[in-house]
Enzyme design. Structure first.
Site, PDB file in Angstrom:
ATOM      1  N   HIS A  54       0.854  -1.190   0.000  1.00  0.00           N
ATOM      2  CA  HIS A  54       0.000   0.000   0.000  1.00  0.00           C
ATOM      3  C   HIS A  54       0.887   1.236   0.000  1.00  0.00           C
ATOM      4  CE1 HIS A  54       0.780  -0.547   4.286  1.00  0.00           C
ATOM      5  NE2 HIS A  54       0.239   0.631   4.553  1.00  0.00           N
ATOM      6  N   HIS A  56       1.414   3.923   1.950  1.00  0.00           N
ATOM      7  CA  HIS A  56       1.913   4.703   3.089  1.00  0.00           C
ATOM      8  C   HIS A  56       3.432   4.874   3.028  1.00  0.00           C
ATOM      9  CE1 HIS A  56      -1.896   3.970   5.742  1.00  0.00           C
ATOM     10  NE2 HIS A  56      -2.011   5.016   4.951  1.00  0.00           N
ATOM     11  N   ASP A  58       5.782   4.744   5.150  1.00  0.00           N
ATOM     12  CA  ASP A  58       6.662   3.775   5.809  1.00  0.00           C
ATOM     13  C   ASP A  58       6.684   2.432   5.056  1.00  0.00           C
ATOM     14  OD1 ASP A  58       3.930   3.552   6.742  1.00  0.00           O
ATOM     15  OD2 ASP A  58       4.631   2.154   8.266  1.00  0.00           O
ATOM     16  N   HIS A  59       6.095   2.417   3.859  1.00  0.00           N
ATOM     17  CA  HIS A  59       6.132   1.209   3.008  1.00  0.00           C
ATOM     18  C   HIS A  59       6.726   1.488   1.634  1.00  0.00           C
ATOM     19  CE1 HIS A  59       3.615  -1.211   5.826  1.00  0.00           C
ATOM     20  NE2 HIS A  59       3.443   0.013   6.277  1.00  0.00           N
ATOM     21  N   HIS A 113      -7.342  -1.206   5.811  1.00  0.00           N
ATOM     22  CA  HIS A 113      -6.337  -0.258   6.326  1.00  0.00           C
ATOM     23  C   HIS A 113      -6.244   0.915   5.354  1.00  0.00           C
ATOM     24  CE1 HIS A 113      -2.659   1.190   8.212  1.00  0.00           C
ATOM     25  NE2 HIS A 113      -2.001   1.075   7.078  1.00  0.00           N
ATOM     26  N   ASP A 136       0.136  -3.930   6.280  1.00  0.00           N
ATOM     27  CA  ASP A 136      -0.508  -3.466   7.511  1.00  0.00           C
ATOM     28  C   ASP A 136      -1.949  -3.969   7.612  1.00  0.00           C
ATOM     29  OD1 ASP A 136       1.800  -2.073   8.071  1.00  0.00           O
ATOM     30  OD2 ASP A 136       0.956  -0.085   7.734  1.00  0.00           O
ATOM     31  N   HIS A 174       5.238  -4.567  10.690  1.00  0.00           N
ATOM     32  CA  HIS A 174       5.602  -3.840  11.917  1.00  0.00           C
ATOM     33  C   HIS A 174       5.822  -4.779  13.097  1.00  0.00           C
ATOM     34  CE1 HIS A 174       4.818   0.352  10.633  1.00  0.00           C
ATOM     35  NE2 HIS A 174       3.891  -0.185   9.851  1.00  0.00           N
TER      36      HIS A 174
HETATM   37 FE    FE Z   1       2.867   0.772   8.131  1.00  0.00          FE
HETATM   38 ZN    ZN Z   2       0.092   1.557   6.571  1.00  0.00          ZN
END
Ligand code: FE
Ligand code: ZN
Length: 256
Positions: A54, A56, A58-59, A113, A136, A174
């Site tokens: 996805h 985001h 942090d990905h 998410h 996530d 995570h």
């Molecule tokens: Fe994440």
């Molecule tokens: Zn995420």
């Protein structure tokens, strides 16, 4: 296919897939580029693909820098993420297949998410163990927050993951396991498998050991967000409806 787990940012994991025969690698959700570049250097492998779950930060945070070093790497993501994933070239939907070396993964559409979230499932080949890269959506002992989706969507997505075999490694993005299990115990205190798992995870985290991957079979027994049809959880949240049970548990976790 060998899988390397690379810690990134504060609590993310990046997963690097390595095919030592072909000297190629792929990476799932590169939060940042540096740990990936270092590992590729160590392995002397060529990065051929980025698999994003996805959009985001942090990905996908490492996508652009990785593409500078490996311009031929092909960025994969969900079709609904068009315009949100840097460098995306392949737009995947449910049932699509992606290849890495001699391995083929099935794409699962798992919104909730985010509205575009996908997961990559590598079914077993030589052993009876499969590998699931679920970003996530499903966490060890928990699930992602509902930023762009509804409880109905998320329960449907988690239901798809729950239908995979017990002998599936869950590579979530995570290290949230300890906190997730603390919440799980608060809503499912009599669950003995959960009590055992909590003690194990607590000991592992005291040694700073990673708790990822977990086994899907263990998630089915201990993760409250896969257990919306369990009577004890339903009575805990005073509902007999699976979606409402899930939604209430998710709401409680948001406040936990
Ligand atoms: Fe994440
Ligand atoms: Zn995420």
């Amino acid at each position: 296919m060998q899988i390397h787990r690379l810690p990134a940012l504060s609590d993310n994991y990046i997963f690097l897939l390595h095919d030592p025969i072909r000297h190629i690698a792929a990476v799932v959700d590169p939060a940042e580029a540096n740990p990936v570049l270092q590992q590729l250097q160590t392995l002397q492998a060529d990065l051929v693909a980025i698999f994003n779950t996805h959009h985001h930060g942090d990905h996908v945070g490492g996508n652009a820098t990785l593409l500078k070093h490996f311009p031929n790497a092909i960025v994969h993501g969900g079709v609904e993420d068009r315009g949100r994933i840097p460098g995306q070239k392949v737009f995947l939907q449910a049932g699509d297949r992606v290849t890495f070396g001699d391995r083929v993964a099935e794409v699962l559409f798992v919104p909730g998410h985010t509205r575009a979230h996908i997961a990559y499932y590598f079914p077993p080949v030589e052993t009876n163990e499969g590998d699931l890269f679920c970003g996530d959506t499903l966490f060890a002992g928990g699930c992602g927050r509902l930023f762009e989706g509804t409880p109905t969507q998320m329960i449907d997505s988690l239901g798809k993951l729950r239908s995979l075999p017990d002998q599936t490694r869950v590579w979530c993005a995570h290290e949230y396991t300890l906190k997730n299990l603390q919440f799980a115990l608060s809503v499912d205190p009599q669950n003995q498998a959960l009590q055992r798992r909590f003690a194990q995870v607590q000991a592992m985290r005291q040694q700073s050991e990673a708790t990822i991957p977990s086994w899907l079979g263990e998630e089915k027994q201990t993760n409250p967000f896969l257990r919306w049809d369990q009577p004890n959880l339903q009575s805990r949240v005073k509902s007999a409806d699976p979606v409402q049970t899930f939604a209430r548990l998710r709401g409680m976790k948001d406040q936990f």
